[in-house]
Write a protein that holds these residues in place. Structure first.
Motif, PDB file in Angstrom:
ATOM      1  N   VAL A  34       0.843  -1.199   0.000  1.00  0.00           N
ATOM      2  CA  VAL A  34       0.000   0.000   0.000  1.00  0.00           C
ATOM      3  C   VAL A  34       0.882   1.254   0.000  1.00  0.00           C
ATOM      4  CG1 VAL A  34      -1.603   1.344   1.419  1.00  0.00           C
ATOM      5  CG2 VAL A  34      -2.025  -1.069   1.015  1.00  0.00           C
ATOM      6  N   GLY A  35       1.946   1.250   0.789  1.00  0.00           N
ATOM      7  CA  GLY A  35       2.865   2.379   0.815  1.00  0.00           C
ATOM      8  C   GLY A  35       3.545   2.594  -0.527  1.00  0.00           C
ATOM      9  N   LEU A  36       3.998   1.522  -1.144  1.00  0.00           N
ATOM     10  CA  LEU A  36       4.635   1.646  -2.461  1.00  0.00           C
ATOM     11  C   LEU A  36       3.647   2.114  -3.521  1.00  0.00           C
ATOM     12  CD1 LEU A  36       7.011  -1.453  -2.509  1.00  0.00           C
ATOM     13  CD2 LEU A  36       7.654   0.952  -2.410  1.00  0.00           C
ATOM     14  N   ALA A  37       2.428   1.585  -3.481  1.00  0.00           N
ATOM     15  CA  ALA A  37       1.416   2.011  -4.447  1.00  0.00           C
ATOM     16  C   ALA A  37       1.086   3.493  -4.265  1.00  0.00           C
ATOM     17  CB  ALA A  37       0.153   1.155  -4.294  1.00  0.00           C
ATOM     18  N   SER A  38       1.010   3.945  -3.013  1.00  0.00           N
ATOM     19  CA  SER A  38       0.741   5.364  -2.752  1.00  0.00           C
ATOM     20  C   SER A  38       1.878   6.234  -3.259  1.00  0.00           C
ATOM     21  CB  SER A  38       0.555   5.610  -1.257  1.00  0.00           C
ATOM     22  OG  SER A  38      -0.541   4.873  -0.776  1.00  0.00           O
ATOM     23  N   LEU A  39       3.104   5.799  -3.047  1.00  0.00           N
ATOM     24  CA  LEU A  39       4.254   6.557  -3.517  1.00  0.00           C
ATOM     25  C   LEU A  39       4.265   6.648  -5.037  1.00  0.00           C
ATOM     26  CD1 LEU A  39       6.908   7.998  -2.784  1.00  0.00           C
ATOM     27  CD2 LEU A  39       8.042   5.786  -3.029  1.00  0.00           C
ATOM     28  N   VAL A  40       3.994   5.540  -5.699  1.00  0.00           N
ATOM     29  CA  VAL A  40       3.945   5.550  -7.164  1.00  0.00           C
ATOM     30  C   VAL A  40       2.828   6.470  -7.647  1.00  0.00           C
ATOM     31  CG1 VAL A  40       3.414   4.107  -9.173  1.00  0.00           C
ATOM     32  CG2 VAL A  40       5.039   3.312  -7.464  1.00  0.00           C
ATOM     33  N   TRP A  41       1.673   6.436  -6.996  1.00  0.00           N
ATOM     34  CA  TRP A  41       0.544   7.292  -7.382  1.00  0.00           C
ATOM     35  C   TRP A  41       0.911   8.776  -7.236  1.00  0.00           C
ATOM     36  CZ3 TRP A  41      -3.763   7.801  -9.896  1.00  0.00           C
ATOM     37  CH2 TRP A  41      -4.612   8.860  -9.617  1.00  0.00           C
ATOM     38  N   VAL A  42       1.521   9.130  -6.119  1.00  0.00           N
ATOM     39  CA  VAL A  42       1.886  10.526  -5.881  1.00  0.00           C
ATOM     40  C   VAL A  42       2.933  10.982  -6.908  1.00  0.00           C
ATOM     41  CG1 VAL A  42       3.091  12.032  -4.244  1.00  0.00           C
ATOM     42  CG2 VAL A  42       1.253  10.571  -3.451  1.00  0.00           C
ATOM     43  N   LEU A  44       3.512   9.723  -9.957  1.00  0.00           N
ATOM     44  CA  LEU A  44       2.904   9.819 -11.285  1.00  0.00           C
ATOM     45  C   LEU A  44       2.015  11.063 -11.387  1.00  0.00           C
ATOM     46  CD1 LEU A  44       1.964   6.128 -12.121  1.00  0.00           C
ATOM     47  CD2 LEU A  44       3.716   7.543 -13.196  1.00  0.00           C
ATOM     48  N   LYS A  45       1.289  11.348 -10.334  1.00  0.00           N
ATOM     49  CA  LYS A  45       0.451  12.554 -10.322  1.00  0.00           C
ATOM     50  C   LYS A  45       1.322  13.801 -10.434  1.00  0.00           C
ATOM     51  CE  LYS A  45      -2.925  14.907  -7.422  1.00  0.00           C
ATOM     52  NZ  LYS A  45      -3.562  14.922  -6.111  1.00  0.00           N
ATOM     53  N   ALA A  46       2.471  13.806  -9.750  1.00  0.00           N
ATOM     54  CA  ALA A  46       3.378  14.948  -9.828  1.00  0.00           C
ATOM     55  C   ALA A  46       3.956  15.089 -11.230  1.00  0.00           C
ATOM     56  CB  ALA A  46       4.500  14.794  -8.810  1.00  0.00           C
ATOM     57  N   LEU A  47       4.253  13.974 -11.875  1.00  0.00           N
ATOM     58  CA  LEU A  47       4.777  14.038 -13.242  1.00  0.00           C
ATOM     59  C   LEU A  47       3.731  14.561 -14.219  1.00  0.00           C
ATOM     60  CD1 LEU A  47       6.895  10.773 -13.498  1.00  0.00           C
ATOM     61  CD2 LEU A  47       7.727  13.115 -13.588  1.00  0.00           C
ATOM     62  N   VAL A  48       2.492  14.144 -14.044  1.00  0.00           N
ATOM     63  CA  VAL A  48       1.432  14.556 -14.964  1.00  0.00           C
ATOM     64  C   VAL A  48       1.064  16.030 -14.756  1.00  0.00           C
ATOM     65  CG1 VAL A  48      -0.997  14.200 -15.549  1.00  0.00           C
ATOM     66  CG2 VAL A  48       0.509  12.239 -15.267  1.00  0.00           C
ATOM     67  N   THR A  49       0.923  16.446 -13.495  1.00  0.00           N
ATOM     68  CA  THR A  49       0.495  17.820 -13.225  1.00  0.00           C
ATOM     69  C   THR A  49       1.655  18.813 -13.247  1.00  0.00           C
ATOM     70  OG1 THR A  49       0.729  17.527 -10.840  1.00  0.00           O
ATOM     71  CG2 THR A  49      -1.442  17.057 -11.796  1.00  0.00           C
ATOM     72  N   GLY A  50       2.866  18.355 -13.054  1.00  0.00           N
ATOM     73  CA  GLY A  50       4.015  19.250 -13.038  1.00  0.00           C
ATOM     74  C   GLY A  50       4.214  19.960 -11.724  1.00  0.00           C
ATOM     75  N   ARG A  51       3.477  19.586 -10.697  1.00  0.00           N
ATOM     76  CA  ARG A  51       3.608  20.202  -9.377  1.00  0.00           C
ATOM     77  C   ARG A  51       4.315  19.238  -8.440  1.00  0.00           C
ATOM     78  NH1 ARG A  51      -1.991  22.320  -7.343  1.00  0.00           N
ATOM     79  NH2 ARG A  51      -0.610  23.197  -5.782  1.00  0.00           N
ATOM     80  N   LYS A  52       5.097  19.803  -7.519  1.00  0.00           N
ATOM     81  CA  LYS A  52       5.781  18.970  -6.533  1.00  0.00           C
ATOM     82  C   LYS A  52       4.756  18.415  -5.544  1.00  0.00           C
ATOM     83  CE  LYS A  52      10.183  21.368  -6.502  1.00  0.00           C
ATOM     84  NZ  LYS A  52      11.140  22.120  -5.690  1.00  0.00           N
ATOM     85  N   PRO A  53       4.982  17.204  -5.067  1.00  0.00           N
ATOM     86  CA  PRO A  53       4.089  16.656  -4.038  1.00  0.00           C
ATOM     87  C   PRO A  53       4.157  17.488  -2.763  1.00  0.00           C
ATOM     88  CG  PRO A  53       5.429  14.914  -5.005  1.00  0.00           C
ATOM     89  CD  PRO A  53       5.954  16.213  -5.525  1.00  0.00           C
TER      90      PRO A  53
END
Length: 121
Positions: A34-42, A44-53
């Protein structure tokens, strides 16, 4: 007969320990996944939106604050470290505190106690 009961008890305790160990291992692996999946999600979201987590921005702000106060903090001009942690003598005001009772003071006394820039004519 007693030997058989001891053997059954030993096997039962061993099976129970192995079951609990397996459940603890499954729980730990589940948390890790779950931790790894959350990290990957965050990420990927940062890469798509261009904003830092958000957690990275928070850690960077803490790091900036740590470095800022290590250099001497904020000065009176608002720039970090401009006065090297010292305080200008001009900024220090030595006053004698005294209690003020508003019921005993008249309006002219209150105006006289006001700072010079706030006095009314």
């Amino acid at each position: 007969m007693e030997f058989l009961m001891n053997l059954v008890g030993f096997v039962f305790r061993l099976a129970l320990r192995l079951l609990l160990l397996g459940m603890a291992l499954a729980f730990a692996l589940g948390l890790l996944l779950v931790g790894l999946a959350s990290l990957v999600w965050v990420l990927l979201k940062a890469l798509v939106t261009g904003r830092k987590p958000a957690f990275i921005v928070t850690l960077q702000r803490f790091q900036q604050a740590r470095h800022q106060f290590r250099r001497g903090g904020w000065s009176t001009t608002g720039r970090p470290g401009a006065n090297s942690g010292g305080v200008d003598v001009v900024d220090v005001v030595d006053v004698e505190a005294m209690p003020v009772d508003a019921t005993d003071a008249s309006a002219s006394d209150i105006k006289a106690l006001a700072p010079p820039d706030r006095r009314q004519p």
